[in-house]
Write an enzyme that holds these catalytic residues in place. Structure first.
Site, short mmCIF file in Angstrom:
data_model
loop_
_atom_site.label_atom_id
_atom_site.label_comp_id
_atom_site.label_asym_id
_atom_site.label_seq_id
_atom_site.Cartn_x
_atom_site.Cartn_y
_atom_site.Cartn_z
N ARG A 34 48.93 26.78 30.46
CA ARG A 34 49.65 26.87 29.09
C ARG A 34 50.96 26.89 29.19
O ARG A 34 51.52 26.90 28.02
CB ARG A 34 49.36 28.25 28.74
CG ARG A 34 47.72 28.35 28.29
CD ARG A 34 47.32 29.78 27.79
NE ARG A 34 47.38 30.58 29.11
CZ ARG A 34 47.12 31.80 28.83
NH1 ARG A 34 46.60 32.40 27.66
NH2 ARG A 34 47.15 32.72 30.02
N ARG A 43 43.09 20.35 26.37
CA ARG A 43 42.46 21.44 26.48
C ARG A 43 40.98 21.69 25.82
O ARG A 43 40.16 22.09 26.35
CB ARG A 43 43.36 22.87 26.47
CG ARG A 43 42.66 23.99 26.62
CD ARG A 43 43.26 25.37 25.89
NE ARG A 43 42.52 26.44 26.20
CZ ARG A 43 41.53 27.07 25.80
NH1 ARG A 43 40.66 26.05 25.12
NH2 ARG A 43 40.82 28.24 26.37
N ASP A 79 38.55 28.64 37.60
CA ASP A 79 38.74 29.87 37.51
C ASP A 79 38.13 30.81 38.57
O ASP A 79 37.19 30.27 39.07
CB ASP A 79 38.56 30.27 35.86
CG ASP A 79 38.99 31.94 35.62
OD1 ASP A 79 40.34 31.68 35.31
OD2 ASP A 79 38.55 32.72 35.91
#
Ligand code: CP3
Length: 358
Positions: A34, A43, A79
Site C-alpha cells: 500500500r 491490486r 500473507d
C-alpha cells in the site's frame, strides 16, 4: 535467473552467513503493497487473498519494489494466513481490518477444521515463486515466509486483530493441551508452506512471529519456542538462511535466537548493539529503523539511518531493515534514499569499523 557457478554470494546471503562483504544488504518488510501507487493499479477489489492467489498479480506486486528500489531481496507477496485460508478453516482478510474468522478456534473440535495441507493446495504459490525466480537477478534472492504458530494462532483464536491477545493467552494457560495441539498444526502449515517456497526457488525464509512480544520469556519458552523451533529445524536441511522476526521482543531476543534461526529481527526499541549482546553474537541481526520515519523529512531520517549503522558497528552479520513493516503512509522516495544511503555509507568489513565506504 542467471546463476553462474562462480558468481559471488548475494549480499543478503553473505550477511546471513555472517560473512564480510562490500555492501550492507537492505530490504524492507512490507516493501510491496500500500505504500506504492503502482500497487493499487493491480491490486483489484476485495480480499487481498484474491490477489495473492493469482500468480500473475502476486508476481507483479512482488517485483514492483525490486524495480523501484536498489534493494537486496524480494519477498514473496503473500500473507501469513494464506495456508490457513487454503485449508478451508474459514479465515479471510477484511480490508482495513486484517485477518478475521467467522468461527474462531475455541475447542478441540475445531482441530478437525485444520486439515493438513500440501503442495496441491499451494499451486498458485508454486507458480508465483517459479515466475519470480525466473525474473529476479542472481543478486536479489527471493525470501519466502510463513507465520509462526503463536501469531497465526492469535488470529484463529481471537477471530480478528487484538490489542491484548487475552483469548489466545487464556487458552495457552488454561488449556495447554489444546494450545499445543493447535500450535503443532500451525507449525505443520508453516513447514508445508516454506518447503513449497524453497523447493521452487526461494533462497531464504522468514518466520514472522509479529505478536509474540506480548509474552513473558518463561511463557515464550514453555508454550511457543518449541513450536517455532520445530518449523526452523525442518528448514535446516534445506540449506537456506532462516530469519525470525517479532516486534516488542527485546526481552525475548536470546530465546528467539535459540529457536534456531541464523538471523533475528530487532524492532526499533532495542539498539542493535544491545541486541547483539543479548544474543551473544551467535546470530545475525536484521533491523531496525523505526518505520514511522518513512513519512518524515530526509533531514530527520538520515541521522537515524546513520545511528542504526553506527549501532551495528560494522558487524558483518547485519541486514538493514525496518523494525516493522512499511506503513501505507510511507514516502517511496524516502525508502529509495535509505537503500542508497545504506549501500553508500554502510560497511560490513568485520573489523568493527564504522567509517563510510564511499
Ligand atoms: O511486501 C511484503 O512484505 C509481502 C507482503 C506481506 C503481506 N502480509 C501482504 C498484505 C507480508 C510479509 C505479510 C505478513 C503479515 N500479514 C504479517 C507479518 C508481518 C507484520 O507486519 O507483522 C501479519 C501480522 C499479517 C496479518 C495481516 N494481513 C495484517 C495485520 C494486515 C493489514 C490489515 C490492514 O488492512 O490494515 C494484512 C493484510 C495485508 N497483507 C495487506 C498486504 C499488502 C493489506 C491488504 C490490502 O491491500 O488491503
Amino acid at each position: 535467473m542467471s546463476t553462474p557457478l562462480e558468481s559471488p554470494l548475494p549480499p543478503l546471503l553473505r550477511a546471513a552467513a555472517g560473512l564480510p562483504g562490500d555492501r550492507v544488504p537492505v530490504w524492507f518488510m512490507r516493501q510491496a503493497g500500500r505504500s506504492l501507487p503502482e500497487y493499487f493499479e493491480v491490486r483489484g477489489e476485495g480480499s487481498i487473498l484474491q490477489a495473492i492467489s493469482d500468480a500473475e498479480r502476486a508476481t507483479e506486486i512482488t517485483m514492483q519494489p525490486v524495480r523501484r528500489y536498489d534493494i537486496d531481496a524480494a519477498i514473496l507477496f503473500s500473507d501469513i494466513v494464506t495456508p490457513v485460508w487454503v485449508s478451508g478453516f474459514g479465515i479471510d482478510i477484511t480490508p482495513g481490518v486484517g485477518p478475521t474468522c467467522d468461527r474462531p478456534f475455541t475447542s478441540a473440535a475445531d482441530l478437525e477444521r485444520l486439515r493438513p495441507i500440501d503442495d496441491d493446495d499451494l499451486g498458485f504459490q508454486t507458480d508465483t515463486v517459479r515466475a519470480l525466480v525466473d525474473q529476479l537477478p542472481h543478486e536479489v534472492p527471493l525470501i519466502g515466509f510463513a507465520g509462526a504458530p503463536y501469531t497465526l494462532a492469535a488470529y484463529l483464536v481471537e477471530g480478528r486483530p487484538s490489542k491484548d491477545y487475552a483469548k489466545v493467552k487464556a487458552m495457552m494457560f488454561a488449556e495447554p493441551e489444546l494450545w499445543h495441539a493447535l500450535a503443532d498444526r500451525l507449525a505443520d502449515y508453516a513447514i508445508a508452506t516454506l518447503r513449497n517456497q524453497v523447493a521452487n526457488g526461494a533462497r531464504a525464509v522468514q518466520l514472522f512471529d509479529s505478536w509474540v512480544g506480548g509474552l513473558r520469556p518463561e511463557h515464550y519458552r514453555e508454550f511457543v519456542q518449541p513450536h517455532s523451533a520445530k518449523v526452523l529445524a525442518a528448514m535446516a536441511e534445506l540449506d537456506v538462511p532462516r530469519f525470525h522476526f517479532g516486534i516488542n521482543t527485546g526481552e525475548l531476543l536470546a530465546d528467539m535466537a535459540d529457536a534456531g534461526a541464523e538471523v533475528v529481527g530487532v524492532d526499533w526499541r532495542t539498539p542493535l548493539s544491545v541486541a547483539r549482546e543479548r544474543t551473544g553474537g551467535r546470530v545475525g541481526l536484521q533491523g531496525n529503523l523505526d518505520p514511522a520515519l518513512l513519512s518524515a523529512p530526509w533531514e530527520v531520517v538520515e541521522p537515524e539511518v546513520r545511528r542504526v549503522l553506527d549501532d551495528n558497528g560494522g558487524h558483518p552479520g547485519h541486514v538493514f531493515n525496518l523494525g516493522h513493516g512499511v506503513t501505507p503512509s510511507a514516502n517511496p522516495e524516502t525508502i529509495a534514499r535509505i537503500a542508497e544511503y545504506v549501500h553508500t555509507h554502510g560497511t560490513a568489513m568485520g573489523d568493527g569499523s564504522t567509517g563510510a565506504a564511499g
